[in-house]
Write a protein that holds these residues in place. Structure first.
Motif, mmCIF file in Angstrom:
data_model
loop_
_atom_site.group_PDB
_atom_site.id
_atom_site.type_symbol
_atom_site.label_atom_id
_atom_site.label_comp_id
_atom_site.label_asym_id
_atom_site.label_seq_id
_atom_site.Cartn_x
_atom_site.Cartn_y
_atom_site.Cartn_z
ATOM 1 N N LEU A 42 -2.562 -12.119 83.437
ATOM 2 C CA LEU A 42 -2.921 -11.304 82.278
ATOM 3 C C LEU A 42 -4.010 -12.021 81.487
ATOM 4 O O LEU A 42 -3.714 -12.894 80.669
ATOM 5 C CB LEU A 42 -1.694 -11.077 81.387
ATOM 6 C CG LEU A 42 -0.451 -10.512 82.090
ATOM 7 C CD1 LEU A 42 0.770 -10.655 81.200
ATOM 8 C CD2 LEU A 42 -0.672 -9.059 82.479
ATOM 9 N N PRO A 43 -5.262 -11.706 81.746
ATOM 10 C CA PRO A 43 -6.360 -12.447 81.114
ATOM 11 C C PRO A 43 -6.212 -12.531 79.598
ATOM 12 O O PRO A 43 -5.947 -11.538 78.921
ATOM 13 C CB PRO A 43 -7.595 -11.616 81.493
ATOM 14 C CG PRO A 43 -7.203 -10.919 82.760
ATOM 15 C CD PRO A 43 -5.745 -10.625 82.612
ATOM 16 N N GLY A 44 -6.351 -13.754 79.088
ATOM 17 C CA GLY A 44 -6.303 -13.961 77.642
ATOM 18 C C GLY A 44 -4.923 -14.034 77.055
ATOM 19 O O GLY A 44 -4.774 -14.141 75.831
ATOM 20 N N THR A 45 -3.877 -13.975 77.887
ATOM 21 C CA THR A 45 -2.497 -13.998 77.386
ATOM 22 C C THR A 45 -1.900 -15.388 77.575
ATOM 23 O O THR A 45 -1.810 -15.878 78.700
ATOM 24 C CB THR A 45 -1.620 -12.968 78.119
ATOM 25 O OG1 THR A 45 -2.162 -11.667 77.931
ATOM 26 C CG2 THR A 45 -0.193 -13.010 77.607
ATOM 27 N N PRO A 46 -1.480 -16.044 76.506
ATOM 28 C CA PRO A 46 -0.872 -17.372 76.649
ATOM 29 C C PRO A 46 0.603 -17.291 77.017
ATOM 30 O O PRO A 46 1.289 -16.315 76.688
ATOM 31 C CB PRO A 46 -1.039 -17.980 75.254
ATOM 32 C CG PRO A 46 -1.016 -16.793 74.342
ATOM 33 C CD PRO A 46 -1.654 -15.660 75.090
ATOM 34 N N ALA A 47 1.067 -18.305 77.707
ATOM 35 C CA ALA A 47 2.499 -18.460 77.958
ATOM 36 C C ALA A 47 3.095 -19.287 76.829
ATOM 37 O O ALA A 47 2.546 -20.333 76.462
ATOM 38 C CB ALA A 47 2.738 -19.136 79.301
ATOM 39 N N LEU A 48 4.176 -18.802 76.265
ATOM 40 C CA LEU A 48 4.874 -19.528 75.214
ATOM 41 C C LEU A 48 5.986 -20.330 75.874
ATOM 42 O O LEU A 48 6.872 -19.762 76.525
ATOM 43 C CB LEU A 48 5.450 -18.546 74.189
ATOM 44 C CG LEU A 48 5.992 -19.137 72.896
ATOM 45 C CD1 LEU A 48 4.872 -19.770 72.084
ATOM 46 C CD2 LEU A 48 6.687 -18.046 72.074
ATOM 47 N N THR A 49 5.936 -21.660 75.747
ATOM 48 C CA THR A 49 6.903 -22.501 76.458
ATOM 49 C C THR A 49 8.028 -23.000 75.557
ATOM 50 O O THR A 49 8.959 -23.629 76.042
ATOM 51 C CB THR A 49 6.182 -23.709 77.085
ATOM 52 O OG1 THR A 49 5.482 -24.434 76.063
ATOM 53 C CG2 THR A 49 5.179 -23.241 78.150
ATOM 54 N N THR A 50 7.945 -22.713 74.265
ATOM 55 C CA THR A 50 9.013 -23.103 73.343
ATOM 56 C C THR A 50 9.164 -22.035 72.264
ATOM 57 O O THR A 50 8.187 -21.376 71.902
ATOM 58 C CB THR A 50 8.717 -24.457 72.679
ATOM 59 O OG1 THR A 50 9.742 -24.738 71.713
ATOM 60 C CG2 THR A 50 7.360 -24.447 71.986
ATOM 61 N N LEU A 51 10.373 -21.880 71.779
ATOM 62 C CA LEU A 51 10.624 -20.942 70.688
ATOM 63 C C LEU A 51 10.746 -21.665 69.349
ATOM 64 O O LEU A 51 11.261 -21.105 68.380
ATOM 65 C CB LEU A 51 11.896 -20.130 70.965
ATOM 66 C CG LEU A 51 11.808 -19.159 72.136
ATOM 67 C CD1 LEU A 51 13.127 -18.395 72.292
ATOM 68 C CD2 LEU A 51 10.661 -18.185 71.953
ATOM 69 N N ALA A 52 10.250 -22.896 69.313
ATOM 70 C CA ALA A 52 10.252 -23.620 68.048
ATOM 71 C C ALA A 52 9.399 -22.863 67.030
ATOM 72 O O ALA A 52 8.329 -22.362 67.369
ATOM 73 C CB ALA A 52 9.690 -25.025 68.248
ATOM 74 N N PRO A 53 9.889 -22.713 65.802
ATOM 75 C CA PRO A 53 9.126 -21.962 64.798
ATOM 76 C C PRO A 53 7.834 -22.704 64.436
ATOM 77 O O PRO A 53 7.758 -23.930 64.561
ATOM 78 C CB PRO A 53 10.089 -21.892 63.614
ATOM 79 C CG PRO A 53 11.027 -23.037 63.799
ATOM 80 C CD PRO A 53 11.151 -23.244 65.270
ATOM 81 N N PRO A 54 6.824 -21.926 64.011
ATOM 82 C CA PRO A 54 6.860 -20.458 63.848
ATOM 83 C C PRO A 54 6.453 -19.742 65.137
ATOM 84 O O PRO A 54 5.656 -20.263 65.913
ATOM 85 C CB PRO A 54 5.811 -20.234 62.754
ATOM 86 C CG PRO A 54 4.787 -21.319 63.014
ATOM 87 C CD PRO A 54 5.577 -22.514 63.477
#
Length: 264
Positions: A52-64
């Motif tokens: 998905l071009p331009g879409t980052p993977a979030l590897t942690t749910l640490a806030p915010p």
């Protein structure tokens, strides 16, 4: 793909499985932006984000959490409540699950969010493309503003958007299990029986197509055929004997026969 495009929404997508991997590119094709993709397995999120071009993977749910107009929870039903309770959400965030059987009340564990439901009534399997404009999307929300946002999002993907409450959606989900999952299981049994007789599976294809076409064009109970309807005892007995090597299927055959006859 775009059915009724609203202003572009920024969406945080939780999940990287069968539903998320089909939904993510559809959202982008409809003109929306993905703020991130997250999964309990970081490598799964990274693999989906890479497509998905331009879409980052979030590897942690640490806030915010990265900001988003809508956070969609495309995760297993059992993971929804723990994810809601264990995540620090922006105050007033719109969070919607995609489950058929979970009530809107599941959001009571997280009073910081505005809860909603964005339920796609479809089966998702790897390697099979989804025709999103034909997929019924069922919407429910805790407040009018959340409802309007989810309806606009659904309308950008599908021509078939419905507002259903939790009780209606549960009945729909049960009906879908009968129509899809149970039917597929029965087709699997039929396929196995053909294989035992060294017969090709495609022998049943015309029958299956006509059965489904007829059931979609008529009330299904009214077009039921077969030995159960005819009370054809000799054939029913022969079938029972033919299933002797499969007692579970034999019992299922007898139960389905009784159910058909109870509808006459």
């Amino acid at each position: 793909m775009i059915i009724n495009r609203p202003d572009s929404l920024r969406i945080g997508l939780f999940g990287a499985g069968r539903v998320a991997s089909q939904l993510a590119p559809a959202l982008i094709a409809a003109g929306h932006q993905l703020a991130f993709v997250w999964s309990r397995t970081a490598t799964a999120a990274e693999a989906l984000a890479a497509t998905l071009p331009g879409t980052p993977a979030l590897t942690t749910l640490a806030p915010p959490l990265p900001p988003a107009d809508v956070y969609l929870l495309a995760v297993p039903d059992a993971a929804v409540a723990p994810l809601l309770a264990g995540t620090t959400w922006p105050s007033g965030a719109l969070v919607a699950h995609l489950a058929g059987a979970l009530p809107l009340s599941v959001f009571e564990v997280q009073p910081a969010v505005r809860g909603g439901v964005f339920y796609p009534l479809q089966t998702f399997s790897p390697g099979r493309a989804i025709d999103w404009p034909t997929v019924p999307l069922c919407i429910e929300a805790a407040d009018a503003r959340a409802e309007a946002t989810l309806l606009a999002l659904a309308g950008s993907l599908s021509r078939h958007v419905r507002q259903l409450d939790s009780a209606q959606r549960l009945k729909l989900h049960v009906a879908a299990v009968f129509a899809n999952n149970f039917t597929n299981h029965l087709l699997g049994i039929a396929d196995a029986l053909l294989a035992e007789a060294a017969l090709p599976a495609e022998l049943l294809a015309p029958l299956v197509r006509e059965t489904v076409a007829k059931a979609l064009a008529n009330p299904p109970f009214g077009v039921q055929t077969g030995p159960a309807v005819r009370h054809d005892s000799p054939t029913l007995a022969a079938h029972h004997a033919a299933l002797a090597a499969h007692p579970a299927w034999q019992a299922l055959y007898a139960q389905l026969t009784a159910s058909i006859q109870a509808q006459l």
